[in-house]
Design a protein around this motif. Structure first.
Motif, PDB file in Angstrom:
ATOM      1  N   UNK A   1       0.825  -1.196   0.000  1.00 30.68           N
ATOM      2  CA  UNK A   1       0.000   0.000   0.000  1.00 30.68           C
ATOM      3  C   UNK A   1       0.868   1.258   0.000  1.00 30.68           C
ATOM      4  N   UNK A   2       1.969   1.287   0.777  1.00 34.02           N
ATOM      5  CA  UNK A   2       2.837   2.454   0.828  1.00 34.02           C
ATOM      6  C   UNK A   2       3.440   2.765  -0.537  1.00 34.02           C
ATOM      7  N   UNK A   3       3.825   1.723  -1.254  1.00 31.01           N
ATOM      8  CA  UNK A   3       4.414   1.927  -2.581  1.00 31.01           C
ATOM      9  C   UNK A   3       3.384   2.509  -3.538  1.00 31.01           C
ATOM     10  N   UNK A   4       2.147   2.041  -3.458  1.00 35.03           N
ATOM     11  CA  UNK A   4       1.087   2.562  -4.322  1.00 35.03           C
ATOM     12  C   UNK A   4       0.807   4.030  -4.015  1.00 35.03           C
ATOM     13  N   UNK A   5       0.810   4.368  -2.734  1.00 31.77           N
ATOM     14  CA  UNK A   5       0.607   5.770  -2.346  1.00 31.77           C
ATOM     15  C   UNK A   5       1.743   6.633  -2.891  1.00 31.77           C
ATOM     16  N   UNK A   6       2.972   6.143  -2.786  1.00 28.61           N
ATOM     17  CA  UNK A   6       4.124   6.886  -3.303  1.00 28.61           C
ATOM     18  C   UNK A   6       4.030   7.047  -4.817  1.00 28.61           C
ATOM     19  N   UNK A   7       3.658   5.985  -5.517  1.00 27.39           N
ATOM     20  CA  UNK A   7       3.495   6.064  -6.970  1.00 27.39           C
ATOM     21  C   UNK A   7       2.430   7.099  -7.337  1.00 27.39           C
ATOM     22  N   UNK A   8       1.320   7.071  -6.613  1.00 22.05           N
ATOM     23  CA  UNK A   8       0.237   8.026  -6.872  1.00 22.05           C
ATOM     24  C   UNK A   8       0.689   9.459  -6.596  1.00 22.05           C
ATOM     25  N   UNK A  10       3.739  10.665  -6.810  1.00 17.37           N
ATOM     26  CA  UNK A  10       4.635  11.101  -7.893  1.00 17.37           C
ATOM     27  C   UNK A  10       3.807  11.547  -9.088  1.00 17.37           C
ATOM     28  N   UNK A  11       2.770  10.799  -9.414  1.00 14.19           N
ATOM     29  CA  UNK A  11       1.906  11.181 -10.544  1.00 14.19           C
ATOM     30  C   UNK A  11       1.267  12.546 -10.311  1.00 14.19           C
ATOM     31  N   UNK A  12       0.763  12.763  -9.122  1.00 13.01           N
ATOM     32  CA  UNK A  12       0.132  14.053  -8.808  1.00 13.01           C
ATOM     33  C   UNK A  12       1.162  15.176  -8.874  1.00 13.01           C
ATOM     34  N   UNK A  13       2.313  14.971  -8.250  1.00 16.77           N
ATOM     35  CA  UNK A  13       3.359  15.998  -8.198  1.00 16.77           C
ATOM     36  C   UNK A  13       3.901  16.320  -9.591  1.00 16.77           C
ATOM     37  N   UNK A  14       4.094  15.310 -10.397  1.00 18.86           N
ATOM     38  CA  UNK A  14       4.685  15.504 -11.728  1.00 18.86           C
ATOM     39  C   UNK A  14       3.852  16.433 -12.602  1.00 18.86           C
ATOM     40  N   UNK A  42      13.014  12.187  -6.895  1.00 17.39           N
ATOM     41  CA  UNK A  42      14.069  11.756  -7.828  1.00 17.39           C
ATOM     42  C   UNK A  42      14.945  10.679  -7.188  1.00 17.39           C
ATOM     43  N   UNK A  43      15.246  10.843  -5.923  1.00 15.62           N
ATOM     44  CA  UNK A  43      16.038   9.838  -5.217  1.00 15.62           C
ATOM     45  C   UNK A  43      15.287   8.511  -5.187  1.00 15.62           C
ATOM     46  N   UNK A  44      14.004   8.563  -4.858  1.00 14.76           N
ATOM     47  CA  UNK A  44      13.199   7.334  -4.783  1.00 14.76           C
ATOM     48  C   UNK A  44      13.083   6.654  -6.138  1.00 14.76           C
ATOM     49  N   UNK A  45      12.898   7.436  -7.194  1.00 19.23           N
ATOM     50  CA  UNK A  45      12.830   6.859  -8.540  1.00 19.23           C
ATOM     51  C   UNK A  45      14.174   6.258  -8.918  1.00 19.23           C
ATOM     52  N   UNK A  46      15.248   6.992  -8.630  1.00 17.64           N
ATOM     53  CA  UNK A  46      16.592   6.514  -8.955  1.00 17.64           C
ATOM     54  C   UNK A  46      16.960   5.228  -8.240  1.00 17.64           C
ATOM     55  N   UNK A  56       5.262   9.866 -16.759  1.00 14.13           N
ATOM     56  CA  UNK A  56       5.236  10.563 -15.472  1.00 14.13           C
ATOM     57  C   UNK A  56       6.628  11.047 -15.103  1.00 14.13           C
ATOM     58  N   UNK A  57       7.633  10.224 -15.332  1.00 14.82           N
ATOM     59  CA  UNK A  57       9.013  10.656 -15.055  1.00 14.82           C
ATOM     60  C   UNK A  57       9.375  11.847 -15.933  1.00 14.82           C
ATOM     61  N   UNK A  58       8.958  11.803 -17.183  1.00 18.56           N
ATOM     62  CA  UNK A  58       9.240  12.908 -18.103  1.00 18.56           C
ATOM     63  C   UNK A  58       8.567  14.191 -17.624  1.00 18.56           C
ATOM     64  N   UNK A  59       7.296  14.110 -17.213  1.00 18.76           N
ATOM     65  CA  UNK A  59       6.593  15.294 -16.718  1.00 18.76           C
ATOM     66  C   UNK A  59       7.226  15.824 -15.435  1.00 18.76           C
ATOM     67  N   UNK A  60       7.673  14.924 -14.572  1.00 23.19           N
ATOM     68  CA  UNK A  60       8.351  15.344 -13.347  1.00 23.19           C
ATOM     69  C   UNK A  60       9.573  16.182 -13.699  1.00 23.19           C
ATOM     70  N   UNK A  61      10.357  15.709 -14.633  1.00 19.24           N
ATOM     71  CA  UNK A  61      11.561  16.445 -15.031  1.00 19.24           C
ATOM     72  C   UNK A  61      11.223  17.724 -15.784  1.00 19.24           C
TER      73      UNK A  61
END
Length: 99
Positions: A1-8, A10-14, A42-46, A56-61
């Motif tokens: 569940x924590x990973x899904x929240x983190x993924x979500x 990132x999508x919102x933030x990006x 970025x650290x978490x994705x890396x 999503x990674x592209x939009x974040x950047x």
């Protein structure tokens, strides 16, 4: 569940392009906390802790890399708990994972 929240998150933030556009209008001493969010993502994705699609990674950047780089010198001085080498590696890995 924590990973899904983190993924979500990132999508919102990006996709916060309006917030990213307003970033430079705020004094650095206040806005660098916002850049710390991008840095941590970025650290978490890396490290592979967060797995989001390449779009999503592209939009974040696209939305947040410039504000993050604008605040980088301030973050080096003000964020003693932020390992700049780990941040640099995270940004590099985020970029390298794009197609």
């Amino acid at each position: 569940i924590d990973r899904q929240i983190a993924d979500d998150f990132v999508r919102v933030w990006a996709y916060q392009s309006e917030l990213a556009a307003l970033h430079n209008q705020i004094p650095t001493m206040f806005r660098y906390e916002v850049s710390r969010i991008t840095a941590r993502l970025c650290i978490a994705i890396g490290k592979g802790e967060v797995m989001v699609p390449h779009g999503t990674r592209l939009m974040l950047l696209q939305n947040w890399l410039q504000p993050l780089s604008d605040d980088f010198p301030w973050m080096q001085r003000a964020c003693k708990d932020l390992d700049i080498k780990v941040l640099e590696d995270g940004i590099c890995q985020t970029i390298l994972t794009l197609p």
